[in-house]
Design an enzyme around this catalytic site. Structure first.
Site, PDB file in Angstrom:
ATOM      1  N   GLY A  12      -3.754   7.580 -11.436  1.00 37.40           N
ATOM      2  CA  GLY A  12      -2.583   6.712 -11.137  1.00 37.40           C
ATOM      3  C   GLY A  12      -2.982   5.507 -11.574  1.00 37.40           C
ATOM      4  N   ARG A  15      -0.735   1.504 -13.483  1.00 41.20           N
ATOM      5  CA  ARG A  15      -0.044   0.409 -12.859  1.00 41.20           C
ATOM      6  C   ARG A  15      -0.978  -0.100 -11.886  1.00 41.20           C
ATOM      7  NH1 ARG A  15       4.747   1.923 -10.231  1.00 41.20           N
ATOM      8  NH2 ARG A  15       4.615   4.200 -10.732  1.00 41.20           N
ATOM      9  N   ASN A  90      -7.061   6.951  -6.538  1.00 43.48           N
ATOM     10  CA  ASN A  90      -6.102   5.874  -6.610  1.00 43.48           C
ATOM     11  C   ASN A  90      -4.483   6.260  -6.419  1.00 43.48           C
ATOM     12  OD1 ASN A  90      -5.266   2.887  -6.584  1.00 43.48           O
ATOM     13  ND2 ASN A  90      -4.150   3.977  -8.425  1.00 43.48           N
ATOM     14  N   SER A 145      -3.614   1.408   6.444  1.00 44.84           N
ATOM     15  CA  SER A 145      -2.855   2.270   7.363  1.00 44.84           C
ATOM     16  C   SER A 145      -3.452   3.520   7.781  1.00 44.84           C
ATOM     17  CB  SER A 145      -1.535   2.653   6.355  1.00 44.84           C
ATOM     18  OG  SER A 145      -0.822   1.566   5.967  1.00 44.84           O
ATOM     19  N   GLN A 153       6.690   4.269   7.649  1.00 46.55           N
ATOM     20  CA  GLN A 153       5.479   4.962   6.706  1.00 46.55           C
ATOM     21  C   GLN A 153       4.729   6.182   7.815  1.00 46.55           C
ATOM     22  OE1 GLN A 153       3.492   1.097   6.521  1.00 46.55           O
ATOM     23  NE2 GLN A 153       3.059   1.383   4.392  1.00 46.55           N
ATOM     24  N   TYR A 156       3.463   8.347   5.553  1.00 46.24           N
ATOM     25  CA  TYR A 156       2.366   7.962   4.548  1.00 46.24           C
ATOM     26  C   TYR A 156       0.911   7.574   5.441  1.00 46.24           C
ATOM     27  CZ  TYR A 156       0.110   4.154   1.885  1.00 46.24           C
ATOM     28  OH  TYR A 156      -0.752   3.164   1.207  1.00 46.24           O
ATOM     29  N   LYS A 160      -3.324   8.633   4.566  1.00 47.59           N
ATOM     30  CA  LYS A 160      -4.493   7.519   4.476  1.00 47.59           C
ATOM     31  C   LYS A 160      -5.582   7.687   5.288  1.00 47.59           C
ATOM     32  CE  LYS A 160      -3.033   6.322   0.780  1.00 47.59           C
ATOM     33  NZ  LYS A 160      -3.603   5.988  -0.353  1.00 47.59           N
ATOM     34  N   THR A 188      -2.315  -5.601   2.537  1.00 47.70           N
ATOM     35  CA  THR A 188      -1.003  -5.576   1.815  1.00 47.70           C
ATOM     36  C   THR A 188      -1.363  -6.163   0.389  1.00 47.70           C
ATOM     37  OG1 THR A 188       0.177  -5.285   3.893  1.00 47.70           O
ATOM     38  CG2 THR A 188       1.025  -6.249   1.783  1.00 47.70           C
ATOM     39  N   ILE A 189      -1.081  -5.260  -0.879  1.00 50.91           N
ATOM     40  CA  ILE A 189      -1.286  -5.898  -2.028  1.00 50.91           C
ATOM     41  C   ILE A 189       0.062  -5.945  -2.645  1.00 50.91           C
ATOM     42  CG2 ILE A 189      -2.777  -5.479  -4.313  1.00 50.91           C
ATOM     43  CD1 ILE A 189      -4.390  -5.770  -1.671  1.00 50.91           C
ATOM     44  N   ASN A 194       5.571  -1.444  -2.773  1.00 53.38           N
ATOM     45  CA  ASN A 194       6.060  -2.230  -1.705  1.00 53.38           C
ATOM     46  C   ASN A 194       6.905  -3.567  -2.389  1.00 53.38           C
ATOM     47  OD1 ASN A 194       4.459  -4.062  -2.835  1.00 53.38           O
ATOM     48  ND2 ASN A 194       2.848  -3.511  -1.286  1.00 53.38           N
TER      49      ASN A 194
HETATM   50  P1  NAD Z   1       1.692   1.379  -7.547  1.00 44.45           P
HETATM   51  O1  NAD Z   1       3.073   2.108  -7.304  1.00 44.45           O
HETATM   52  O2  NAD Z   1       1.531   0.330  -8.394  1.00 44.45           O
HETATM   53  O3  NAD Z   1       0.642   2.508  -8.387  1.00 44.45           O
HETATM   54  C1  NAD Z   1       0.581   3.935  -7.963  1.00 44.45           C
HETATM   55  C2  NAD Z   1       0.193   4.752  -8.916  1.00 44.45           C
HETATM   56  O4  NAD Z   1       0.087   6.025  -8.547  1.00 44.45           O
HETATM   57  C3  NAD Z   1       0.996   4.744 -10.320  1.00 44.45           C
HETATM   58  O5  NAD Z   1       0.041   4.263 -11.483  1.00 44.45           O
HETATM   59  C4  NAD Z   1       1.781   5.909 -10.349  1.00 44.45           C
HETATM   60  O6  NAD Z   1       2.147   6.440 -11.613  1.00 44.45           O
HETATM   61  C5  NAD Z   1       0.751   6.849  -9.866  1.00 44.45           C
HETATM   62  N1  NAD Z   1       1.101   8.178  -9.322  1.00 44.45           N
HETATM   63  C6  NAD Z   1       2.201   8.536  -8.551  1.00 44.45           C
HETATM   64  N2  NAD Z   1       2.159   9.673  -8.372  1.00 44.45           N
HETATM   65  C7  NAD Z   1       1.273  10.263  -9.047  1.00 44.45           C
HETATM   66  C8  NAD Z   1       0.863  11.763  -9.119  1.00 44.45           C
HETATM   67  N3  NAD Z   1       1.604  12.704  -8.594  1.00 44.45           N
HETATM   68  N4  NAD Z   1      -0.205  11.866 -10.166  1.00 44.45           N
HETATM   69  C9  NAD Z   1      -0.837  10.887 -10.525  1.00 44.45           C
HETATM   70  N5  NAD Z   1      -0.528   9.618 -10.364  1.00 44.45           N
HETATM   71  C10 NAD Z   1       0.372   9.427  -9.558  1.00 44.45           C
HETATM   72  O7  NAD Z   1       1.128   1.144  -6.184  1.00 44.45           O
HETATM   73  P2  NAD Z   1      -0.521   0.455  -5.778  1.00 44.45           P
HETATM   74  O8  NAD Z   1      -0.208  -0.275  -4.599  1.00 44.45           O
HETATM   75  O9  NAD Z   1      -1.129   0.344  -6.938  1.00 44.45           O
HETATM   76  O10 NAD Z   1      -1.138   1.953  -5.047  1.00 44.45           O
HETATM   77  C11 NAD Z   1      -2.338   2.282  -5.331  1.00 44.45           C
HETATM   78  C12 NAD Z   1      -2.809   3.007  -4.279  1.00 44.45           C
HETATM   79  O11 NAD Z   1      -3.350   2.102  -3.417  1.00 44.45           O
HETATM   80  C13 NAD Z   1      -1.984   4.100  -3.522  1.00 44.45           C
HETATM   81  O12 NAD Z   1      -3.031   5.105  -3.275  1.00 44.45           O
HETATM   82  C14 NAD Z   1      -1.843   3.310  -2.291  1.00 44.45           C
HETATM   83  O13 NAD Z   1      -1.599   4.189  -1.073  1.00 44.45           O
HETATM   84  C15 NAD Z   1      -2.798   2.418  -2.135  1.00 44.45           C
HETATM   85  N6  NAD Z   1      -2.662   1.194  -1.238  1.00 44.45           N
HETATM   86  C16 NAD Z   1      -1.719   0.335  -1.556  1.00 44.45           C
HETATM   87  C17 NAD Z   1      -1.499  -0.953  -0.835  1.00 44.45           C
HETATM   88  C18 NAD Z   1      -0.549  -1.695  -1.074  1.00 44.45           C
HETATM   89  O14 NAD Z   1      -0.322  -2.944  -0.292  1.00 44.45           O
HETATM   90  N7  NAD Z   1      -0.268  -2.004  -2.329  1.00 44.45           N
HETATM   91  C19 NAD Z   1      -2.207  -1.064   0.359  1.00 44.45           C
HETATM   92  C20 NAD Z   1      -3.183  -0.092   0.697  1.00 44.45           C
HETATM   93  C21 NAD Z   1      -3.323   1.115   0.015  1.00 44.45           C
HETATM   94  C1  RM4 Z   2      -0.298   0.271   2.396  1.00 49.73           C
HETATM   95  C2  RM4 Z   2      -0.179  -0.844   3.621  1.00 49.73           C
HETATM   96  C3  RM4 Z   2       0.564  -1.916   2.927  1.00 49.73           C
HETATM   97  C4  RM4 Z   2       1.767  -1.361   2.147  1.00 49.73           C
HETATM   98  C5  RM4 Z   2       1.316  -0.069   1.349  1.00 49.73           C
HETATM   99  C6  RM4 Z   2       2.651   0.417   0.549  1.00 49.73           C
HETATM  100  O1  RM4 Z   2      -1.166   1.230   2.793  1.00 49.73           O
HETATM  101  O2  RM4 Z   2       0.695  -0.129   4.698  1.00 49.73           O
HETATM  102  O3  RM4 Z   2       0.987  -3.158   3.886  1.00 49.73           O
HETATM  103  O4  RM4 Z   2       2.278  -2.449   1.166  1.00 49.73           O
HETATM  104  O5  RM4 Z   2       1.022   0.815   1.976  1.00 49.73           O
END
Ligand code: NAD
Ligand code: RM4
Length: 253
Positions: A12, A15, A90, A145, A153, A156, A160, A188-189, A194
């Site tokens: 993934g 992005r 990821n 999470s 969530q 979700y 995690k 939270t990123i 989100n």
């Molecule tokens: P994002 O939506 O920008 O990125 C998610 C990526 O996963 C994308 O590139 C998407 O194409 C890819 N993806 C989705 N389905 C897929 C599949 N079936 N096979 C391969 N790739 C796939 O979101 P993000 O915030 O960059 O999330 C990345 C990771 O970080 C996730 O696992 C998310 O749970 C985790 N995370 C994010 C946050 C946050 O606040 N943004 C917080 C904690 C954890």
């Molecule tokens: C994370 C956490 C963040 C949320 C993302 C989508 O695991 O809960 O706060 O922004 O998920």
């Protein structure tokens, strides 16, 4: 260039956090496989950005839920770069859904990408690492999470927690092969996952105010930690979690 000569697969990676990790590992010298699902022109942009900085990367389309696609991802990796040293699990999705509206399909989709995907990729990568005898690193992007609930969530958060638990079990199984397995727990990123949720300025202000350092996270905050865990400096870290949340967790009350 602490990852010079290493080969990294980041799932993934077109992005958000995955993209930042792919770019950061490449800056540290790794050759990077940018995994993405389906057709995604942004994946090629990540590859071009790495190449324009003198790095080496390829994009491979593979849906991490699909065993055949995961086989293709690692076959392509080995064909191009001979091996794999670093896997970053990821890829993830998080549709925000209320509990009473949650369907079996949505539940299965979230679990398929987030948890089954981490299982399939970890098994495929670790088989190569074991057979090639050079050890390795498996780094999974879990979440804060894994430690706390989220009312929208409910499908979700168990994935995690499951990813974190998977890394703990794999730390035991794979440690003897010199393969370490760890989780990063981002707070939270702000990313596409989100963005819609945070279009509401009140929710954005509330969640920002909860973070002691005064801002939401950036993908780079997570990428720095992934690069460290991938490096030789982290060789004695195994089965661990690193919470990267600006102090959010200790401020939840
Ligand atoms: P994002 O939506 O920008 O990125 C998610 C990526 O996963 C994308 O590139 C998407 O194409 C890819 N993806 C989705 N389905 C897929 C599949 N079936 N096979 C391969 N790739 C796939 O979101 P993000 O915030 O960059 O999330 C990345 C990771 O970080 C996730 O696992 C998310 O749970 C985790 N995370 C994010 C946050 C946050 O606040 N943004 C917080 C904690 C954890
Ligand atoms: C994370 C956490 C963040 C949320 C993302 C989508 O695991 O809960 O706060 O922004 O998920």
């Amino acid at each position: 260039m602490r990852l010079a000569g290493k080969v990294a697969v980041v799932t993934g990676a077109s992005r958000g956090i995955g993209r930042a990790i792919a770019q950061r590992l490449a800056q540290d010298g790794a050759r990077v496989v940018v995994d993405h699902p389906g057709e995604d022109p942004e994946a090629q942009e990540v590859v071009e950005s790495i190449r324009s900085q003198g790095g080496d990367a390829i994009a491979v389309s593979a849906d991490v839920q699909d065993p055949e696609a995961v086989k293709h991802l690692f076959d392509e990796t080995v064909q191009r770069y001979s091996t794999v040293d670093i896997l970053v699990n990821n890829a993830g999705i998080c549709p925000f859904v209320s509990w009473f509206d949650l369907t079996v399909d949505v539940w299965d989709r979230i679990h398929g990408v987030n948890l089954r995907g981490a299982f399939l990729c970890s098994q495929a990568a670790s088989r190569i690492m074991r057979d090639h005898g050079h050890g390795g690193r498996i780094i999974s992007i879990s979440s804060i999470s894994a430690l706390v609930g989220g009312s929208f969530q409910t499908a979700y958060t168990p994935t995690k927690a499951g990813i974190r638990s998977l890394m703990q079990s794999l730390a035991i199984v794979l440690g003897p092969y010199g393969i370490t397995c760890n989780s990063i727990l981002p707070g939270t990123i702000l990313t596409d996952i989100n963005r819609e949720h945070y279009q509401d300025p009140q929710i954005l202000a509330r969640d920002t105010a909860r973070v002691p350092v005064g801002r939401l996270g950036r993908p780079e905050d997570i990428a720095h930690v992934a690069a460290f865990l991938a490096s030789d400096e982290a060789q004695y870290i195994n089965g661990a979690d690193i919470l990267v949340d600006g102090g959010l967790f200790v401020n939840l009350q």
